[in-house]
Design a protein around this motif. Structure first.
Motif, short mmCIF file in Angstrom:
data_model
loop_
_atom_site.label_atom_id
_atom_site.label_comp_id
_atom_site.label_asym_id
_atom_site.label_seq_id
_atom_site.Cartn_x
_atom_site.Cartn_y
_atom_site.Cartn_z
N PHE A 151 20.08 4.58 -5.79
CA PHE A 151 20.73 5.07 -6.99
C PHE A 151 20.67 6.60 -7.04
O PHE A 151 21.68 7.26 -7.30
CB PHE A 151 20.09 4.48 -8.25
N VAL A 152 19.51 7.15 -6.77
CA VAL A 152 19.36 8.61 -6.78
C VAL A 152 20.25 9.24 -5.72
O VAL A 152 20.97 10.20 -5.98
CB VAL A 152 17.88 9.02 -6.60
N ASN A 153 20.20 8.71 -4.51
CA ASN A 153 20.96 9.29 -3.39
C ASN A 153 22.47 9.17 -3.56
O ASN A 153 23.20 10.13 -3.30
CB ASN A 153 20.55 8.64 -2.07
N LYS A 154 22.93 8.00 -3.99
CA LYS A 154 24.38 7.75 -4.00
C LYS A 154 25.05 7.97 -5.35
O LYS A 154 26.26 8.11 -5.42
CB LYS A 154 24.67 6.34 -3.51
N VAL A 155 24.26 8.02 -6.42
CA VAL A 155 24.84 8.20 -7.75
C VAL A 155 24.45 9.57 -8.32
O VAL A 155 25.31 10.41 -8.58
CB VAL A 155 24.43 7.07 -8.72
N MET A 156 23.17 9.78 -8.51
CA MET A 156 22.72 11.02 -9.15
C MET A 156 23.02 12.25 -8.31
O MET A 156 23.31 13.32 -8.84
CB MET A 156 21.22 10.95 -9.47
N ASN A 157 22.96 12.13 -6.99
CA ASN A 157 23.21 13.26 -6.10
C ASN A 157 24.63 13.27 -5.53
O ASN A 157 24.91 14.02 -4.60
CB ASN A 157 22.20 13.26 -4.95
N ASN A 158 25.52 12.47 -6.08
CA ASN A 158 26.89 12.39 -5.61
C ASN A 158 27.66 13.64 -6.03
O ASN A 158 27.51 14.11 -7.17
CB ASN A 158 27.56 11.14 -6.17
N ASP A 159 28.47 14.17 -5.15
CA ASP A 159 29.31 15.33 -5.48
C ASP A 159 30.44 14.96 -6.43
O ASP A 159 30.95 15.81 -7.15
CB ASP A 159 29.92 15.93 -4.21
N LYS A 160 30.83 13.69 -6.41
CA LYS A 160 31.90 13.21 -7.29
C LYS A 160 31.29 12.55 -8.53
O LYS A 160 30.16 12.06 -8.48
CB LYS A 160 32.75 12.16 -6.56
N PRO A 161 32.04 12.50 -9.61
CA PRO A 161 31.59 11.72 -10.78
C PRO A 161 31.49 10.24 -10.39
O PRO A 161 32.22 9.77 -9.51
CB PRO A 161 32.69 11.93 -11.81
N VAL A 162 30.59 9.54 -11.05
CA VAL A 162 30.38 8.11 -10.76
C VAL A 162 30.36 7.33 -12.07
O VAL A 162 29.67 7.72 -13.01
CB VAL A 162 29.05 7.88 -10.01
N ILE A 163 31.11 6.25 -12.10
CA ILE A 163 31.03 5.32 -13.21
C ILE A 163 30.10 4.21 -12.76
O ILE A 163 30.31 3.58 -11.72
CB ILE A 163 32.41 4.79 -13.61
N VAL A 164 29.01 4.00 -13.54
CA VAL A 164 28.00 3.02 -13.20
C VAL A 164 28.16 1.81 -14.11
O VAL A 164 28.14 1.94 -15.32
CB VAL A 164 26.58 3.61 -13.36
N ASN A 165 28.33 0.66 -13.48
CA ASN A 165 28.53 -0.59 -14.20
C ASN A 165 27.27 -1.45 -14.06
O ASN A 165 26.98 -1.96 -12.99
CB ASN A 165 29.75 -1.31 -13.61
N PHE A 166 26.50 -1.57 -15.16
CA PHE A 166 25.36 -2.47 -15.18
C PHE A 166 25.89 -3.85 -15.54
O PHE A 166 26.50 -4.03 -16.59
CB PHE A 166 24.35 -2.01 -16.24
N HIS A 167 25.67 -4.81 -14.65
CA HIS A 167 26.21 -6.14 -14.88
C HIS A 167 25.22 -7.21 -14.44
O HIS A 167 24.20 -6.91 -13.84
CB HIS A 167 27.56 -6.31 -14.17
N ALA A 168 25.55 -8.46 -14.75
CA ALA A 168 24.75 -9.61 -14.33
C ALA A 168 25.71 -10.73 -13.92
O ALA A 168 26.79 -10.87 -14.50
CB ALA A 168 23.86 -10.08 -15.48
N GLU A 169 25.30 -11.50 -12.93
CA GLU A 169 26.14 -12.60 -12.44
C GLU A 169 26.40 -13.64 -13.53
O GLU A 169 27.45 -14.26 -13.56
CB GLU A 169 25.49 -13.26 -11.22
N TRP A 170 25.46 -13.85 -14.43
CA TRP A 170 25.58 -14.86 -15.48
C TRP A 170 26.40 -14.38 -16.68
O TRP A 170 26.70 -15.15 -17.58
CB TRP A 170 24.19 -15.30 -15.96
N CYS A 171 26.78 -13.12 -16.70
CA CYS A 171 27.48 -12.51 -17.84
C CYS A 171 28.98 -12.73 -17.74
O CYS A 171 29.63 -12.21 -16.83
CB CYS A 171 27.14 -11.02 -17.86
N GLU A 172 29.53 -13.51 -18.65
CA GLU A 172 30.97 -13.81 -18.62
C GLU A 172 31.84 -12.55 -18.79
O GLU A 172 32.79 -12.36 -18.05
CB GLU A 172 31.33 -14.88 -19.66
N PRO A 173 31.55 -11.66 -19.78
CA PRO A 173 32.37 -10.44 -19.88
C PRO A 173 32.28 -9.57 -18.62
O PRO A 173 33.25 -8.91 -18.25
CB PRO A 173 31.78 -9.71 -21.09
N CYS A 174 31.13 -9.61 -17.93
CA CYS A 174 30.99 -8.83 -16.68
C CYS A 174 31.94 -9.34 -15.62
O CYS A 174 32.43 -8.57 -14.79
CB CYS A 174 29.56 -8.93 -16.16
#
Length: 144
Positions: free
Chosen positions: A43-66
Motif C-alpha cells: 500500500f505504501v509503495n504503490k499507493v502512498m508513494n505513487n506519482d499519480k493520484p490513486v482512488i482506493v476502494n475498500f471492499h469485501a467479497e461478501w458486500c453486495e454494493p461492492c
C-alpha cells in the motif's frame, strides 16, 4: 431502498463507461492495471508513494454494493493513463482498515501526493463517482 439505489447507479455509469472506453480506445491503447493491495508495505509503495493520484476502494467479497461498485470503478479508471485504482479487501488488510478508519464498505478514498483529498462511503450516485474520477484525473467539468 438499497436496490433502487443500485438500479439508479447502473445505467448512467454503464453509458458513461461505454463512451469513455470508446474514446480511450480511439485515442490510446494505454490501460492501467488495478493495484490489488495485499499488505501495508505494498500500500505504501504503490499507493502512498505513487506519482499519480490513486482512488482506493475498500471492499469485501461478501458486500453486495461492492459487487456493483468495484467493477464500475475498474471500468471507468483503467482506461485513464493519469489515475490509478487500488482495491483493498477489508478481510485481508485489518491494519489498513484501522489506519483509514473504515467503518463500512464500500469505502472509497482518493489519495494524491500521499494525502487523502476526498472520500465517500457506500453506493453513491453516478455523478459523484464520475466527478471524483474527473477531479482526480485533472479533468474539469464543462462550465466550471
Amino acid at each position: 431502498m438499497s436496490s433502487s439505489i443500485c438500479q439508479g447507479l447502473r445505467s448512467p455509469i454503464r453509458s458513461l463507461a461505454t463512451l469513455r472506453r470508446a474514446k480511450a480506445i480511439s485515442t490510446s491503447l494505454v490501460h492501467n492495471e488495478t493495484i490489488l493491495v495485499k499488505n501495508n508495505e505494498e500500500f505504501v509503495n504503490k499507493v502512498m508513494n505513487n506519482d499519480k493520484p490513486v482512488i482506493v476502494n475498500f471492499h469485501a467479497e461478501w458486500c453486495e454494493p461492492c459487487k456493483i461498485l468495484t467493477p464500475k470503478l475498474k471500468e471507468l479508471i483503467e482506461p485513464l493513463s493519469n489515475l490509478d485504482l487500488a482495491v483493498v479487501d477489508v478481510e485481508d488488510n485489518a491494519d489498513l482498515v484501522h489506519t483509514f478508519e473504515v467503518k463500512a464498505v464500500p469505502a472509497v478514498i482518493a489519495i494524491k501526493n500521499g494525502l487523502i483529498v476526498d472520500k465517500f462511503i457506500g453506493l453513491v450516485d453516478a455523478d459523484m463517482i464520475t466527478g471524483l474520477i474527473d477531479r482526480m484525473s485533472g479533468k474539469k467539468k464543462e462550465g466550471a
